[in-house]
Each structure stands twice: as C-alpha cells, then as structure tokens.
Design a protein around this motif. Structure first.
Motif, PDB file in Angstrom:
ATOM      1  N   VAL B   4       0.855  -1.174   0.000  1.00  0.00           N
ATOM      2  CA  VAL B   4       0.000   0.000   0.000  1.00  0.00           C
ATOM      3  C   VAL B   4       0.900   1.236   0.000  1.00  0.00           C
ATOM      4  N   PRO B  25      -3.912   1.321  -3.070  1.00  0.00           N
ATOM      5  CA  PRO B  25      -3.963   0.026  -2.385  1.00  0.00           C
ATOM      6  C   PRO B  25      -3.203  -1.039  -3.165  1.00  0.00           C
ATOM      7  N   HIS B  29      -7.015  -5.605  -4.409  1.00  0.00           N
ATOM      8  CA  HIS B  29      -7.700  -5.558  -3.110  1.00  0.00           C
ATOM      9  C   HIS B  29      -9.001  -4.772  -3.253  1.00  0.00           C
ATOM     10  N   LEU B  32     -10.827  -1.140   1.249  1.00  0.00           N
ATOM     11  CA  LEU B  32      -9.869  -0.076   1.560  1.00  0.00           C
ATOM     12  C   LEU B  32     -10.360   0.670   2.792  1.00  0.00           C
ATOM     13  N   ARG B  69     -13.168   6.874  -3.661  1.00  0.00           N
ATOM     14  CA  ARG B  69     -12.361   5.781  -4.212  1.00  0.00           C
ATOM     15  C   ARG B  69     -12.750   5.641  -5.667  1.00  0.00           C
ATOM     16  N   SER B  73     -10.008   1.558  -7.017  1.00  0.00           N
ATOM     17  CA  SER B  73      -8.582   1.451  -6.721  1.00  0.00           C
ATOM     18  C   SER B  73      -8.139   2.598  -5.828  1.00  0.00           C
ATOM     19  N   CYS B  92      -3.737   4.340   5.648  1.00  0.00           N
ATOM     20  CA  CYS B  92      -4.608   3.635   4.711  1.00  0.00           C
ATOM     21  C   CYS B  92      -4.256   2.151   4.744  1.00  0.00           C
ATOM     22  N   SER B  94      -5.523  -1.893   2.943  1.00  0.00           N
ATOM     23  CA  SER B  94      -6.371  -2.606   2.001  1.00  0.00           C
ATOM     24  C   SER B  94      -6.355  -4.095   2.308  1.00  0.00           C
ATOM     25  N   ALA B 104      -5.782  -6.853   6.887  1.00  0.00           N
ATOM     26  CA  ALA B 104      -5.541  -5.662   6.100  1.00  0.00           C
ATOM     27  C   ALA B 104      -4.066  -5.302   6.166  1.00  0.00           C
TER      28      ALA B 104
END
Lengths: 109, 115
Positions: B4, B25, B29, B32, B69, B73, B92, B94, B104
């Motif tokens: 990420v 991300p 994935h 997010l 988003r 993506s 952040c 993902s 994540a």
C-alpha cells in the motif's frame, strides 16, 4: 463507546520471558480477531489472527487465545526478544476492522 | 507496487487550508480503509470502502472530512478547512476479500501537521 479495549498502555518484560498482551471487546458480532505490531514512523504490520470459531492459534513464538464467553483475547510471545519492543494493537472485525488503543511493549535486556 | 502506497509522506499546512491525502492500495484488493492516529492515541477508524458498495463513513469526525475511491482502486481523503486538532498520522489499509478471515495491509501513513 470503545468496542475494542486494551487496558494496559504499556508493559515491560525481561528478555527471554513470556509477554502477555490482553484485549477485551464488547461487540458479540465480531467474528475475526487480529493482532498488529507497530514500530515508530511505520505502518502497522499484521502478526497473527484467530477466527471466532477457534480458541487458540499459534505461529512460532506467537500464540493468540480467544475466550468468547468472556469477550477476551490475549497474545502470548515466548520467548520475548529485544526486537519485539513495539506497540501492539488488538483488532476485531465484523465488516470493518476496529482497533484498540494499543499496548507499548518494552523488552528489557 | 507490492504494498500500500500513501502520498505525501509528510504534509504541513496552514489552518483553514484544504488538504488531499492519497492512497494506492495493493492491486486487486477490494476493501480499503482509512484510519488516523493522533499523538499518543490508538488507530481511529474513519471510513471503509468495499467493492461497489456504499462506503461506511461512520468514523468520519466531521463534515469537513470526505473520501472517494475512484475505479475501485486509488482513494483520496480530503480534509477541508483544516484545524489544529486534525494533526495526526493518516493511515490507509487494504485487504483482498469481503467478510471475515482476511487481514488488512497498511501503508506507511501520511503525517499531517496543521500550523
């Protein structure tokens, strides 16, 4: 309201001994639990997880225990090593992932 | 990229200005997340995107905060009229599939300082 609670802000453990980090949660809908480790100025990194259908998961020096009736989980690290010094976050997931406030672990030489 | 990616890594802005934080991300994935970590605090959930579903915005602290988003993506977190209490590390993350069982992966974060 905090759904995931880590009540110990910090913990000091002698190198070679067992470190036990504790976590409590309130939402019975959580079905997956995770532990993350964070060093300063870095993003958290995933350590180990456990599904709510299990009560124990082990990966090398790390073991996570889940007590669903008590809504409690713990992370055991044995033997503790200097590189384990970091902040450890407990997290729980139903849809999104909710984190606790973290416990800072100090491994003493 | 392999992980990420967040940009910028550091941002200093004047109170009252708008800022945009970007997250790329891991490819493929579908989920997010945005979190923030204020000094001495834990990881505070802000917003969650999953596929084409409506995002879970329940953690956004005020209407000055918004996130998009695009194309499933890249995500942008926008803070309008920044305040000093917005100073924090914005993280952040993902993950690959919906539902339980998947961890994540986090970026390095953007350290925002409002002066």
């Amino acid at each position: 309201d905090q759904q995931v609670k880590q009540n110990s802000p910090s913990l000091s453990v002698q190198e070679g001994r067992i470190s036990i980090l504790n976590c409590d949660y309130t939402n019975s809908m959580f079905d997956y639990f995770l532990w993350y480790k964070k060093y300063p100025a870095e993003g958290p990194t995933f350590l180990i997880s456990i599904s709510s259908i299990k009560d124990k998961n082990e990966d090398g020096r790390f073991t996570v225990f889940l007590n669903k009736s008590a809504k409690h989980l713990s992370l055991h690290i044995v033997p503790s090593q200097p590189g384990d010094s970091a902040v450890y976050f407990c997290a729980a997931k139903d849809d999104k992932i909710i984190f606790g406030k973290g416990t800072r672990l100090h491994i003493l030489p | 990229g392999a992980g990420v990616s967040q940009s910028p890594s550091n941002k200093v802005t004047e109170k009252g200005k708008d800022v945009e934080l970007r997250c790329d991300p891991i490819s493929g994935h579908t989920a997010l997340y945005w979190y923030r970590q204020s000094l001495g605090q834990g990881l505070e959930f802000l917003i969650y995107f999953q596929g084409n579903s409506a995002p879970d915005k329940s953690g956004l602290p005020s209407d000055r905060f918004s996130a998009e988003r695009t194309g499933g993506s890249v995500s942008t977190l926008t803070i309008q009229r920044t305040q000093q209490e917005d100073s924090a590390v914005y993280l952040c993350a993902s993950s690959s599939v919906q539902g339980s069982g998947t961890e994540a992966f986090f970026g390095q974060g953007t350290r925002l300082t409002v002066v």
